[in-house]
Design a protein around this motif. Structure first.
Motif, PDB file in Angstrom:
ATOM      1  N   GLY A   1       0.807  -1.207   0.000  1.00  0.00           N
ATOM      2  CA  GLY A   1       0.000   0.000   0.000  1.00  0.00           C
ATOM      3  C   GLY A   1       0.841   1.259   0.000  1.00  0.00           C
TER       4      GLY A   1
ATOM      5  N   VAL B   1      -0.985  -5.120   2.042  1.00  0.00           N
ATOM      6  CA  VAL B   1      -2.434  -5.029   1.914  1.00  0.00           C
ATOM      7  C   VAL B   1      -2.997  -6.436   1.725  1.00  0.00           C
ATOM      8  CG1 VAL B   1      -4.349  -4.128   0.542  1.00  0.00           C
ATOM      9  CG2 VAL B   1      -2.314  -2.716   0.923  1.00  0.00           C
TER      10      VAL B   1
ATOM     11  N   LEU C   1      -8.827  -0.528  -1.606  1.00  0.00           N
ATOM     12  CA  LEU C   1      -7.994   0.679  -1.666  1.00  0.00           C
ATOM     13  C   LEU C   1      -8.462   1.639  -0.584  1.00  0.00           C
ATOM     14  CD1 LEU C   1      -8.107   1.104  -5.554  1.00  0.00           C
ATOM     15  CD2 LEU C   1      -6.463  -0.218  -4.208  1.00  0.00           C
TER      16      LEU C   1
ATOM     17  N   GLN D   1      -6.513   3.587   1.307  1.00  0.00           N
ATOM     18  CA  GLN D   1      -5.683   4.781   1.447  1.00  0.00           C
ATOM     19  C   GLN D   1      -5.520   5.450   0.085  1.00  0.00           C
ATOM     20  OE1 GLN D   1      -1.892   4.002   3.508  1.00  0.00           O
ATOM     21  NE2 GLN D   1      -2.640   1.921   3.801  1.00  0.00           N
TER      22      GLN D   1
ATOM     23  N   TYR E   1      -0.442   1.882  -5.265  1.00  0.00           N
ATOM     24  CA  TYR E   1      -0.293   0.515  -4.791  1.00  0.00           C
ATOM     25  C   TYR E   1       0.551  -0.279  -5.788  1.00  0.00           C
ATOM     26  CZ  TYR E   1      -4.228   1.473  -1.610  1.00  0.00           C
ATOM     27  OH  TYR E   1      -5.052   1.998  -0.652  1.00  0.00           O
TER      28      TYR E   1
END
Length: 271
Positions: free
Chosen positions: A70, A76, A94, A96, A100
């Motif tokens: 992430g 993640v 997702l 944040q 990625y």
């Protein structure tokens, strides 16, 4: 054979030749690469190896070595992972804002040897090499394999720690943000080998949609002394790039050679 039938057969054969001339391509294909919003964002990724780029016609890629990083550099956890006959798929939440990195990192060995005068081959994890190769084996040749298959996705503003080089094997260090690629514009990337610039490496670039093209339309560029290569995208769409290096930097016992490979899927947006 009637003339019309012969013509159809010849056309079918000519259409198949460019694809047959290339080995299976391994790739990750995200449902989206650039997203905006604040909550409950996610993408689905397909993972496969195929003759026709981004079509499911050969086998799935296994997900045991999947690693999603992430924007904060943390791992993640993916959701809804599954593997079918021709593809694997999984969802990436997702949560944040930022970029990625989604990667499959495959490390192992390939061994050739003779047993009772017959050629044998074995492929698998290095930890199992000693128990899988019989004591009576002769002419043993061991090659270490390190391969990274990647794609990149950005939610909101790009950036973050996910693009930081890992420092092992062959990898891509984006100079141009990998989710900010536009047709007609030049992008710049650096290839690294064990964290250092990899000069003189050939990079093959292929635009998706080869299934209905008589020619693959691939382009080959070479990294400069600082490991950098540049490419101007001719049109929008999904692109696949691949690079391979063979050297004597194997870290596995008995391995005389190392093969490091890298492949990535990138989306190029319209102007």
């Amino acid at each position: 054979m009637k003339p019309f039938v012969r013509t159809l057969a010849a056309l079918a054969l000519s259409a198949s030749l460019p694809v047959a001339a290339h080995a299976h391509k391994a790739w990750l294909l995200p449902s989206s690469t650039v997203l905006s919003g604040k909550e409950d964002l996610a993408i689905t990724v397909d993972a496969a190896a195929s003759n026709d780029l981004f079509y499911f016609d050969h086998r799935p890629l296994r997900l045991e070595s999947l690693a999603v990083t992430g924007p904060d550099g943390a791992v993640v956890k993916v959701e809804n992972a599954s593997t079918g006959k021709y593809r694997s798929s999984f969802d990436v939440p997702l949560k944040q804002a930022g970029t990625y990195r989604i990667a499959l990192i495959n490390e192992g060995v390939f061994a050739r040897y003779k047993e009772d005068g017959k050629e044998k081959r074995w492929r698998g994890p290095a930890a199992k090499l000693a128990e899988e190769i019989p004591p009576s084996a002769t002419d043993l040749v061991v090659t270490e394999n390190v391969r990274r298959i990647e794609t990149f996705v950005t939610s909101g503003s790009p950036g973050g720690a996910a693009l930081k080089p890992v420092g092992t094997g062959l990898e891509l260090e984006p100079v141009t943000q990998p989710n900010d690629l536009v047709s007609g514009s030049e992008a710049e990337f650096r290839l690294l080998l064990d964290g250092k610039p990899a000069p003189g490496v050939k990079v093959e670039i292929v635009r998706g949609g080869i299934r209905y093209r008589n020619q693959l339309g691939e382009t080959t560029v070479t990294t400069d002394d600082s490991g950098v290569f540049k490419y101007t995208w001719p049109e929008p769409g999904m692109y696949w790039l691949e690079a391979n290096v063979t050297d004597d930097k194997a870290t596995i016992k008995d391995a005389k050679e190392r093969r490091a490979g890298y492949a990535a899927t990138l989306e190029v947006l319209p102007e």
